[in-house]
Design an enzyme around this catalytic site. Sequence first.
Site, short mmCIF file in Angstrom:
data_model
loop_
_atom_site.label_atom_id
_atom_site.label_comp_id
_atom_site.label_asym_id
_atom_site.label_seq_id
_atom_site.Cartn_x
_atom_site.Cartn_y
_atom_site.Cartn_z
N ALA A 28 -0.18 -0.37 -1.61
CA ALA A 28 0.58 -1.56 -1.38
C ALA A 28 -0.27 -2.78 -1.53
CB ALA A 28 0.90 -1.63 0.29
N LYS A 91 8.61 12.00 -15.02
CA LYS A 91 9.45 12.45 -14.09
C LYS A 91 11.02 12.08 -14.25
CE LYS A 91 10.63 12.28 -9.13
NZ LYS A 91 10.18 11.42 -7.95
N PRO A 109 18.74 13.82 -10.53
CA PRO A 109 18.12 13.39 -11.92
C PRO A 109 18.26 11.90 -11.70
CG PRO A 109 20.56 13.97 -12.26
CD PRO A 109 20.16 14.39 -10.81
N THR A 357 10.09 7.25 -2.03
CA THR A 357 10.42 5.98 -1.98
C THR A 357 9.45 5.24 -1.52
OG1 THR A 357 11.54 6.66 0.25
CG2 THR A 357 12.95 6.37 -1.61
N GLY A 358 8.07 5.79 -0.92
CA GLY A 358 7.16 4.75 -0.38
C GLY A 358 6.73 3.67 -1.37
N ILE A 359 6.45 3.91 -2.58
CA ILE A 359 6.05 2.88 -3.76
C ILE A 359 7.03 1.98 -4.07
CG2 ILE A 359 5.15 2.74 -6.10
CD1 ILE A 359 3.38 4.94 -5.44
N GLY A 447 19.66 -2.01 -5.22
CA GLY A 447 19.21 -0.83 -4.27
C GLY A 447 18.72 0.47 -5.09
C1 LIG Z 1 2.60 12.54 3.39
C2 LIG Z 1 3.03 11.32 2.58
C3 LIG Z 1 3.35 11.53 1.13
C4 LIG Z 1 3.93 10.46 0.52
N1 LIG Z 1 4.19 10.42 -0.78
C5 LIG Z 1 4.46 9.65 -1.44
C6 LIG Z 1 5.35 9.63 -2.64
O1 LIG Z 1 5.12 10.78 -3.42
N2 LIG Z 1 5.56 8.65 -3.28
C7 LIG Z 1 5.63 7.60 -2.81
O2 LIG Z 1 6.06 6.70 -3.46
N3 LIG Z 1 5.02 7.14 -1.57
C8 LIG Z 1 4.73 8.15 -0.87
N4 LIG Z 1 4.01 8.01 0.25
C9 LIG Z 1 3.98 6.68 0.78
C10 LIG Z 1 2.74 6.15 -0.04
O3 LIG Z 1 1.57 6.95 0.21
C11 LIG Z 1 2.35 4.65 0.64
O4 LIG Z 1 3.52 4.00 0.42
C12 LIG Z 1 1.31 4.00 -0.40
O5 LIG Z 1 0.09 4.91 -0.48
C13 LIG Z 1 0.92 2.55 0.17
O6 LIG Z 1 0.09 2.78 1.34
P1 LIG Z 1 -0.54 1.38 1.98
O7 LIG Z 1 -1.17 0.89 0.91
O8 LIG Z 1 0.28 0.77 2.71
O9 LIG Z 1 -1.62 2.11 2.93
P2 LIG Z 1 -3.02 2.89 2.82
O10 LIG Z 1 -3.13 3.50 1.43
O11 LIG Z 1 -3.44 3.35 4.01
O12 LIG Z 1 -4.02 1.65 2.57
C14 LIG Z 1 -4.48 0.79 3.78
C15 LIG Z 1 -5.46 -0.34 3.21
O13 LIG Z 1 -6.08 -1.06 4.35
C16 LIG Z 1 -7.46 -1.05 4.50
N5 LIG Z 1 -7.70 -1.31 5.83
C17 LIG Z 1 -7.24 -0.96 7.11
N6 LIG Z 1 -7.69 -1.29 8.29
C18 LIG Z 1 -8.65 -2.23 7.60
C19 LIG Z 1 -9.68 -3.09 8.24
N7 LIG Z 1 -9.83 -3.10 9.68
N8 LIG Z 1 -10.45 -3.73 7.55
C20 LIG Z 1 -10.44 -3.74 6.34
N9 LIG Z 1 -9.47 -3.00 5.56
C21 LIG Z 1 -8.59 -2.43 6.31
C22 LIG Z 1 -7.70 0.16 4.05
O14 LIG Z 1 -9.17 0.55 3.73
C23 LIG Z 1 -7.13 0.59 2.74
O15 LIG Z 1 -7.34 -0.11 1.86
C24 LIG Z 1 3.68 9.04 1.09
C25 LIG Z 1 3.01 9.18 2.30
C26 LIG Z 1 2.67 9.92 3.05
C27 LIG Z 1 2.33 9.82 4.49
#
Ligand SMILES: Cc1cc2nc3c(=O)[nH]c(=O)nc-3n(C[C@H](O)[C@H](O)[C@H](O)COP(=O)(O)OP(=O)(O)OC[C@H]3O[C@@H](n4cnc5c(N)ncnc54)[C@H](O)[C@@H]3O)c2cc1C
Length: 512
Positions: A28, A91, A109, A357-359, A447
Amino acid sequence: MMPTNPESIKIDDKPAVKKVVIVGGGTAGWMSAAGLCSVLAPLGLEIILVESEAIGTVGVGEATLPHIRFFNQKLGIDENELMKATKATYKLGIEFKNWGKIGDSYIHPFGDFGFPINRTGFHHYISRAHKMGLPSHLDQYSVPVMAARKAKFQTPHPDSENVLSTFGYAYQFDAGLYAAYLREFCEKRGVTRVEGRINKVTQNNENGEIEAVTLESGETLSGDFFIDCSGFRGLLISQTLDIPYRDWTNHLPCDRAVTAACEAVGPELPYTKATAKSSGWQWRIPLQHRIGNGYVYCSEFINDDEAESSMLSDLEGSQLSAPKRLRFTTGQRQKSWVKNCVAIGLSGGFLEPLESTGIYLIQEAITNLIEMFPTQTSYEVDREEYNRLMDIEFERVRDFLLLHYVATTRNDSPFWRYLTSMKLPESLKHKMDLFKSTGRVVSYETGAFKDPSWLAVYYGQNIVPAHVDPLSLHMPDSVLSGQLDSVSQTISQAVQSMLSHKDYIDAHCRAL
Ligand SMILES: Cc1cc2nc3c(=O)[nH]c(=O)nc-3n(C[C@H](O)[C@H](O)[C@H](O)COP(=O)(O)OP(=O)(O)OC[C@H]3O[C@@H](n4cnc5c(N)ncnc54)[C@H](O)[C@@H]3O)c2cc1C
């Protein structure tokens, strides 16, 4: 969509916000930085991203939706280069096994089924064919399903008249490598990355807006606007601004996952698999160098050790990584943009990974933010509109995910019995009732999941309309039967001409 270039923004509309601090460097954080720096940095926006290697990222998120291609295209990223860098495969959809009932299999699909006949949706004719007793299956009329089943791939034909133009595709990639790729992209374009753990957030005494974040090192980073990409902890949106979470566990009860990678075995498949199990479901995502696996489960019905051994026993190749356990709560932040802070990624909500759908939701958030980006110092209306759009998106995705769980006759475990006795949200109930009546799909222009997606799941999970749409009755039975055969043959021949997925990757984007 993101404006194509900064020139499309009028000079008068230069952002009022001059300095943005992004908290977090997961998918993100780096996607937000990339989107903002390509569109708004040329207008003078300064972007700082702070992340902590010690905290790390969630480390999952390998399967995507086709929309990600447009995001990358807007950034000017070369697809083959990205595929190599992230060890990605293509995919064409997701195979769902054991969902409608044990033994079932269908593919959702990225593409259409057949072609509209006399402006009436093709599936209405399939429905009619079923009533006539013809053995036609929706799969035969989909290029991406037929290609996926034969492990074939090529990018869609540019000529919209060609049957091989009737699909889209996404990637199965290493999300950590994607974030690393975007980091390099952003740093080259002037984004400043700061390493360190934030341990203090300063708010304005009068209006509560965030003014600065301070790291353990003592360094303070101030900004006009903050993007919370800190993952599940929601450092700004939750821990600082105290915005509650809409908990949707009652509808989407899975709350944990255990994951592990294994060696790639068998043909390189251009699709993800989601296999329903006794207390959740297991994913299989094939990358070039490994297969990602994970059991998503509901902790009320299975304990962590049982889930882990169930996941490991279903690995196809030798295990490559230690199992990793994750906890989550499905739902959405009640407001994801509050004051001068917007939560993007897991801090803003998470709807479990069943349809990858996360990304996609991150991308939607970035696109909406860029479109609503503050051009004046007061921006309440933009904020409201942003939150409205994100609410719609989350609710639609929730309904679509929920459909998979409730369109079933499974009652072989307490998990499935819970799901089949659940009271549905009115929005989903209406959609299902409409389809069950005459096969009509509630459509919306924007959407993630359009008519073909809903149709794939309805038919794939054995929901069939009670009545045939009258608009499909104009054709005599024999003519209809001939038309269906002809469409199926055209698709089958076209798919035959495609390269194997492996050969296509070898020719274009094999990682060294
Ligand atoms: C089980 C599972 C499976 C998934 N599979 C998919 C999938 O197949 N396809 C898909 O699109 N999405 C998927 N997702 C969702 C996807 O993983 C997330 O949407 C995506 O990784 C984004 O994560 P993020 O960047 O929000 O959080 P994170 O990856 O957790 O990043 C958080 C960031 O914040 C930083 N941070 C936190 N606290 C602090 C602090 N105090 N000081 C400094 N830095 C800090 C961390 O260091 C890190 O860099 C899945 C999620 C889960 C849980």
